[in-house]
Write a protein that holds these residues in place. Sequence first.
Motif, short mmCIF file in Angstrom:
data_model
loop_
_atom_site.label_atom_id
_atom_site.label_comp_id
_atom_site.label_asym_id
_atom_site.label_seq_id
_atom_site.Cartn_x
_atom_site.Cartn_y
_atom_site.Cartn_z
N ARG A 1 22.78 8.36 9.37
CA ARG A 1 23.58 7.45 10.01
C ARG A 1 23.67 6.33 9.12
O ARG A 1 24.54 5.38 9.25
CB ARG A 1 22.57 6.85 11.21
CG ARG A 1 22.39 7.68 12.40
CD ARG A 1 21.57 7.09 13.31
NE ARG A 1 21.23 8.28 14.45
CZ ARG A 1 20.67 8.02 15.63
NH1 ARG A 1 19.84 6.94 15.80
NH2 ARG A 1 20.72 9.05 16.50
N TRP B 1 31.08 10.46 13.10
CA TRP B 1 29.76 9.58 13.17
C TRP B 1 29.20 9.83 14.75
O TRP B 1 27.97 10.36 14.87
CB TRP B 1 29.76 8.09 12.80
CG TRP B 1 28.65 7.29 12.84
CD1 TRP B 1 27.34 7.85 13.44
CD2 TRP B 1 28.55 5.76 12.38
NE1 TRP B 1 26.43 6.80 13.08
CE2 TRP B 1 26.99 5.79 12.94
CE3 TRP B 1 29.30 4.99 11.96
CZ2 TRP B 1 26.67 4.14 12.65
CZ3 TRP B 1 29.05 3.74 11.99
CH2 TRP B 1 27.63 3.38 12.12
N THR C 1 18.06 6.97 10.34
CA THR C 1 18.12 8.26 9.53
C THR C 1 19.04 8.15 8.47
O THR C 1 19.98 7.24 8.42
CB THR C 1 18.70 9.47 10.47
OG1 THR C 1 20.01 9.20 10.90
CG2 THR C 1 17.62 9.54 11.77
N ARG D 1 28.29 13.62 15.57
CA ARG D 1 27.11 14.00 14.94
C ARG D 1 25.95 13.19 15.74
O ARG D 1 24.76 13.70 15.90
CB ARG D 1 26.98 13.70 13.72
CG ARG D 1 25.68 14.10 12.97
CD ARG D 1 25.75 13.98 11.25
NE ARG D 1 24.44 13.99 11.00
CZ ARG D 1 23.94 15.04 10.30
NH1 ARG D 1 24.84 15.95 10.21
NH2 ARG D 1 22.73 15.03 9.76
N GLU D 2 25.90 11.80 15.87
CA GLU D 2 24.66 11.04 16.12
C GLU D 2 24.60 10.63 17.64
O GLU D 2 23.74 9.97 18.04
CB GLU D 2 24.82 9.73 15.16
CG GLU D 2 24.68 10.33 13.80
CD GLU D 2 23.33 11.18 13.30
OE1 GLU D 2 22.33 10.76 13.82
OE2 GLU D 2 23.34 11.83 12.31
N ARG D 3 25.81 10.65 18.39
CA ARG D 3 26.02 10.13 19.77
C ARG D 3 25.73 8.67 19.86
O ARG D 3 25.29 8.16 20.96
CB ARG D 3 24.96 11.00 20.76
CG ARG D 3 25.03 12.56 20.52
CD ARG D 3 26.44 12.98 20.70
NE ARG D 3 27.07 12.65 21.91
CZ ARG D 3 28.38 13.14 22.20
NH1 ARG D 3 28.80 13.61 21.10
NH2 ARG D 3 28.73 12.68 23.07
N SER E 1 20.61 1.44 15.42
CA SER E 1 19.95 2.80 15.34
C SER E 1 20.38 3.45 13.81
O SER E 1 19.98 4.83 13.84
CB SER E 1 20.65 3.61 16.32
OG SER E 1 22.04 3.82 15.97
N VAL F 1 13.73 11.21 16.49
CA VAL F 1 14.56 10.51 15.38
C VAL F 1 13.66 10.20 14.07
O VAL F 1 12.60 9.41 14.58
CB VAL F 1 15.20 9.10 15.73
CG1 VAL F 1 15.91 8.67 14.43
CG2 VAL F 1 16.30 9.69 16.73
#
Length: 418
Positions: A144, A127, A141, A130-132, A138, A14
């Motif tokens: 996010r 969300w 990014t 895509r980002e788990r 977190s 990340v």
Amino acid sequence: MATNTERRTATPDVQGLLNKVPEVTLWFWVIKILCTTVGESFADWVNMTLGVGLINTSLIFTAVLAAALTWQLRTPRYVPFVYWLTVVVLSVTGTLYTDILTDSQGVPLAVSSSVFAVVLAAVFGIWFARERTLSIHSIVTRPRELFYWLAILVTFALGTATGDWTLELTGWAPGVSVLLPLGLIASIVLGWRLGAGAVLSFWLAYILTRPLGANLGDWFASPSSDGGLGLGTAVTSVVFLAPILATVLYLTRSRSDVIEADGQTRTVDAGNPTRVRIMLGYYAVVAIATAALLVWAHHQPHAAVASEEGDTAGAASAPLTPEQATTSFPAAEVAKFRTVTADTLAKLTSGDQGGATTRIGDLEKAWDDDQPTLQPKNQQAWTLLDGQIDQVLRALRASKPDKTTEVKALNTLLISLG
């Protein structure tokens, strides 16, 4: 609720940002509730007390939101002032968007609540796909971060709609209405302490702080005759803005809510799977009990709450004649309202739309100023005139005013004013 069950891990896959949201501590929840209260009271103050109008106020705050969000996105790390300024502006804007649907477009609160719930579920679904992760620890990014702020905006709109819908169903006074979201938040804290998922608990509580803050704002601002504290929207906004600024100053100096400064993210401990499933059942029971409470309250005898259109759903009393609408009020006050209305109609018929819109603001201010003395004299008469004045204001402040509608609303009000 502080998510102290999380562990910090390096995540070389990340890339990019330091975590740009605050640690979830007691300070987080205190300032969040304060922000949502300001969102309700400040939006009402600008829209109604200052006479800017719903559409114009929404356009202004959409521009302010764009500026605040741009500042937040360009900030390389969490800065308390920038972050909470964005939250306050989002709170105001989310309230206004819901009000546009309800007041300008006539969308029922049940429909807008359902629509916002579906939109929020879609945001969370995309969300997570895509980002788990949906953990705010977190946000390291750009995608996010964008998902996070979009979710915040929708939670404000959803919280406003569901809070208003609850009041519409129950007819509860402002002070009483605070107890439901407060109790639900307490039940979520209990569930989290007993093992419910931290991320789910966080977002449930986050959504509920919106109706809690809005109801607090209504309680402080509403006149005593409506069960409020009678402070008005301007004083209420100041009362809650001051502790927000004080808290932000403290957090800026102490940095007690900074998650980390080393670019690492956190992985949420999923907890005991059995407990998590049990607590999901617990949350389902709380939701069912809440729905049952609302259904029960809806069917209890209670004074109908005036809507933004001035209607009183379920009002059992017979309609008033124009003569009855004003006999309870001082003749001098009625004459003042009639003069402003007649002036507005004269400006409108002469083609001065801008002058008519400005002049009607004098009626709104005079009516609001006299509410504490007029409403107790005759609730039914006050509600009738209040609804007609709201119709006039809506017609004149429409984004595309229709002269026929404006003239009809003004003439109806003039008849009631004698």
